[in-house]
Design a protein around this motif. Structure first.
Motif, PDB file in Angstrom:
ATOM      1  N   ASN A 125       0.808  -1.226   0.303  1.00 36.64           N
ATOM      2  CA  ASN A 125      -0.294   0.093   0.191  1.00 36.64           C
ATOM      3  C   ASN A 125       0.717   1.181  -0.202  1.00 36.64           C
ATOM      4  N   VAL A 126       0.973   1.489  -1.611  1.00 36.97           N
ATOM      5  CA  VAL A 126       1.144   2.907  -0.726  1.00 36.97           C
ATOM      6  C   VAL A 126       0.293   5.033  -0.451  1.00 36.97           C
ATOM      7  N   ASP A 149       3.056   8.564  -7.095  1.00 39.97           N
ATOM      8  CA  ASP A 149       2.485   7.663  -8.502  1.00 39.97           C
ATOM      9  C   ASP A 149       3.751   6.822  -8.248  1.00 39.97           C
ATOM     10  N   ALA A 152       4.760   3.858  -7.114  1.00 38.74           N
ATOM     11  CA  ALA A 152       3.811   3.032  -6.717  1.00 38.74           C
ATOM     12  C   ALA A 152       3.644   2.027  -8.174  1.00 38.74           C
ATOM     13  N   VAL A 162       0.148  -3.031  -6.381  1.00 42.66           N
ATOM     14  CA  VAL A 162       0.068  -1.991  -5.508  1.00 42.66           C
ATOM     15  C   VAL A 162      -1.457  -1.389  -5.530  1.00 42.66           C
ATOM     16  N   LYS A 164      -2.547   2.596  -3.854  1.00 44.44           N
ATOM     17  CA  LYS A 164      -2.445   3.839  -4.478  1.00 44.44           C
ATOM     18  C   LYS A 164      -3.581   4.222  -3.863  1.00 44.44           C
TER      19      LYS A 164
END
Length: 581
Positions: A125-126, A149, A152, A162, A164
RNA sequence: GACCCCGUAGCUCAGCAGGAUAGAGCGGUCGCCUCCUAAGCGACAGGUCACAGGUUCGAAUCCUGUCGGGGUCGCCA
């Protein structure tokens, strides 16, 4: 796909064989054996430290290991030469066929060349941007947005699953300030002359919110007590702000998978449950904090408060989760939010913050460690300040917000592609100078332009071939005779292309997308250099009207360059240019 | 006072998992630019990697300390 990994496997295979034959002890740990490009290309294509790192555990002199290992390596057809140097390095020179094969691989995989499996489908999780919904995003957010971004995208390219995510800070006092500010604009929209007092948000962007409120509520909120209108106005304004933020992000090419509202945690018991879980582990208690040493805050007075025992996980002091009035501090819902992320099953959490939040890192890591029993790692990436310039002069214009330069200002001025690339030309923890004039300059010292130009040339060369009657279909190049790519300048370019998969892996491993930007600049330099040599040495030009086979091989090489630049720019979120305008 | 980040060529910065003679761009100096593939090309010079210890066969890189720059430090988010 990663040549360095392939050769490393060869090295460890040879070492295993040596152990089987009694030349080395069994059960040696090869973890520290590395195969890398040597710093000095004159030493060869790759070098391994195997003999030196194994000398001590094996009880054998490094040179002896090296002398036994080198011939085994040289026996592999991919290795043209293996020589022992210095304290025990083995320098490898690879057969040209290996480098030529890189072109075939790049064409076969296309922009998936370099795609890695290091992430192995693990879930990351970014979380980035996460700005308060109280106004337009500014330049600092822009850097965080671009960085997060690109990170990710990089992790996705490296095999991670991933998500975002944007955490909406809509639970604190600021959104009430927002509501009051919007309410004034609402009164203004209803014909009242208003003045925005200090402490409220003065930006023009709220004028339209006021008008929208007037359109929605008419004059029904006029002359009502604050309690009666604040929740509605607040929610209305937040929604408007988030719509604006989403638009701004979209203009930059940033889209989120999840917007997570802090407010959504309130009243659900999640915050309470989170703290209860910590309390069960004896990590929440009521106590009194020591005042900070040195500068004592003027209004400091000791008092008992509810604290999270972050010192149990390496923090410098325990941290309050409740304010004096009993409401939550920012920290409490944020812990609950991270707990939610943990419970959603992520293997890795990454938060992207501004450098001014650096003091917050330890406590958040402590919370994640405590809540996940050390199962989930949290990596916090801090982005340093951006200083704006225009042709060397400091730049502070703002079209919309009045006091600061917005994301939209930047994108309007130079475009999303340029904004994104420039934001990634520095490591995240280094300050960044952003010069609007330089960003648009057409010269070698503008990396954006230089990389795009290289990519454009990989297209224009096909047009040129066409004009000279040497045109070929790009799809047919997979059959090109790549053994014709033997000139040192060509091989240098092929080596650069060969580095791409390895670079993706290390950039992803370090969570450093800027490495992609630097690599692309290097690759572009190598390609331009070869191209420029063609100016003086026609025999080196890509298009050889008299020699279709050479043309095909070199066009295949140019296509491989394009594939890598396209993939790299894709990770940065920049659109590759097929021609310069 | 404490914590975090940073300190590499005149300037702006890279430096990959600790590897060999530390790199790039700009600026500087010198050459080339009648040929040719779009907005120039090439070469050279320039460094005690802040400093001092330590770990290691080997340190710009890891550890400790010092100095310098920035950020942060209960009831902002």
């Amino acid at each position: 796909m990663n040549l360095f990994a392939d050769i490393r496997t060869l090295v460890t295979d040879c070492l295993t064989a040596m152990a089987a034959e009694g030349q080395l002890p069994a059960r040696l740990d090869f973890a520290n054996v590395a195969v890398e490009p040597p710093r000095d290309a004159a030493h060869g294509d790759m070098a391994t430290n195997a003999a030196m790192v194994l000398a001590k555990p094996a009880g054998v002199k490094p040179r002896d290991i090296a002398n036994a290992l080198a011939p085994r390596l040289a026996a592999d057809p991919r290795v043209a030469e293996a020589t022992v140097a210095g304290p025990g390095f083995i320098n490898l020179r690879l057969a040209p066929a290996v480098w030529q094969g890189v072109v075939a691989t790049a064409l076969e995989f296309g922009t998936d060349y370099g795609r890695a499996m290091a992430g192995a489908g693990r879930r990351v999780n970014v979380e980035y941007v996460s700005a308060n919904p109280t106004g337009p995003l500014h330049v600092g957010h822009t850097r965080g947005a671009v960085f997060g971004d690109a990170l990710a995208r990089l992790l996705a390219f490296a095999g991670w699953d991933v998500t975002k995510e944007y955490y909406i800070n809509d639970g604190g006092a600021q959104v009430e300030v927002l509501a009051r500010s919007a309410y004034l604009r609402y009164r203004e929209a209803n014909g009242e002359a208003v003045e925005i007092p200090a402490g409220l948000y003065p930006g023009d962007y709220l004028v339209e919110v006021g008008k929208a409120l007037a359109a929605e509520f008419g004059d029904s909120l006029m002359d009502q007590p604050e309690e009666s209108w604040l929740p509605d106005v607040r929610d209305f304004a937040i929604e408007r702000m988030m719509a604006m933020i989403r638009d701004d992000l979209a203009a930059l090419g940033v889209t989120m998978d999840v917007f997570f509202s802090e407010r959504s945690l309130y009243g659900t018991g999640q915050i309470e449950a989170t703290l209860a879980a910590l309390e069960e582990k004896d990590l929440v208690y009521v106590g009194e904090l020591e005042p900070p040493k040195g500068k004592l805050p003027e209004d400091w007075e000791p008092r008992p408060q509810t604290l999270f025992r972050s010192t149990a996980y390496g923090d410098d002091t325990d941290r309050p989760v409740r304010k004096a009035d009993g409401s939550w501090t920012y920290f409490a819902p944020d812990i609950a939010y991270h707990r939610d992320k943990i419970e959603r099953g992520f293997d890795l959490l990454i938060d992207v913050w501004g450098a001014d939040h650096g003091g917050y890192v330890k406590r958040m890591k402590a919370a994640v460690a405590a809540l996940s029993d050390n199962r989930v790692e949290l990596d916090v990436k801090l982005c340093q300040l951006v200083k704006l310039f225009k042709a060397g002069e400091p730049y502070k214009m703002s079209k919309r917000a009045g006091t600061f330069v917005t994301l939209r200002d930047v994108v309007d001025e130079v475009g999303a592609d340029v904004t994104r690339f420039v934001m990634l030309t520095r490591k995240n923890d280094a300050p960044l100078d952003f010069d609007f004039a330089k960003a648009l300059e057409q010269s070698r010292d503008n990396p954006v332009w230089y990389v795009q130009y290289a990519n454009a040339r990989t297209h224009s060369v096909f047009r040129a071939a066409e004009e000279k009657g040497a045109g070929v279909a790009e799809e047919s190049l997979k059959g090109a005779d790549l053994t014709l790519l033997g000139h040192p300048a060509e091989l240098a370019l092929l080596r650069k292309i060969a580095e791409w998969p390895r670079l993706v892996e290390t950039a992803a491993q370090h969570h450093e997308p800027h490495r992609i930007a630097f690599y692309l600049y290097d690759l572009a330099s190598e390609f331009h250099a070869l191209w420029n040599r063609g100016q003086d040495e026609p025999g080196l030009r890509i298009v050889q009207p008299e020699d279709p086979a050479a043309s095909r091989a070199r066009l295949a090489m140019a296509l491989a360059v394009r594939v890598v630049i396209s993939a790299g720019l894709g990770i940065l979120g920049v659109t590759p240019a097929s021609e310069m305008k």
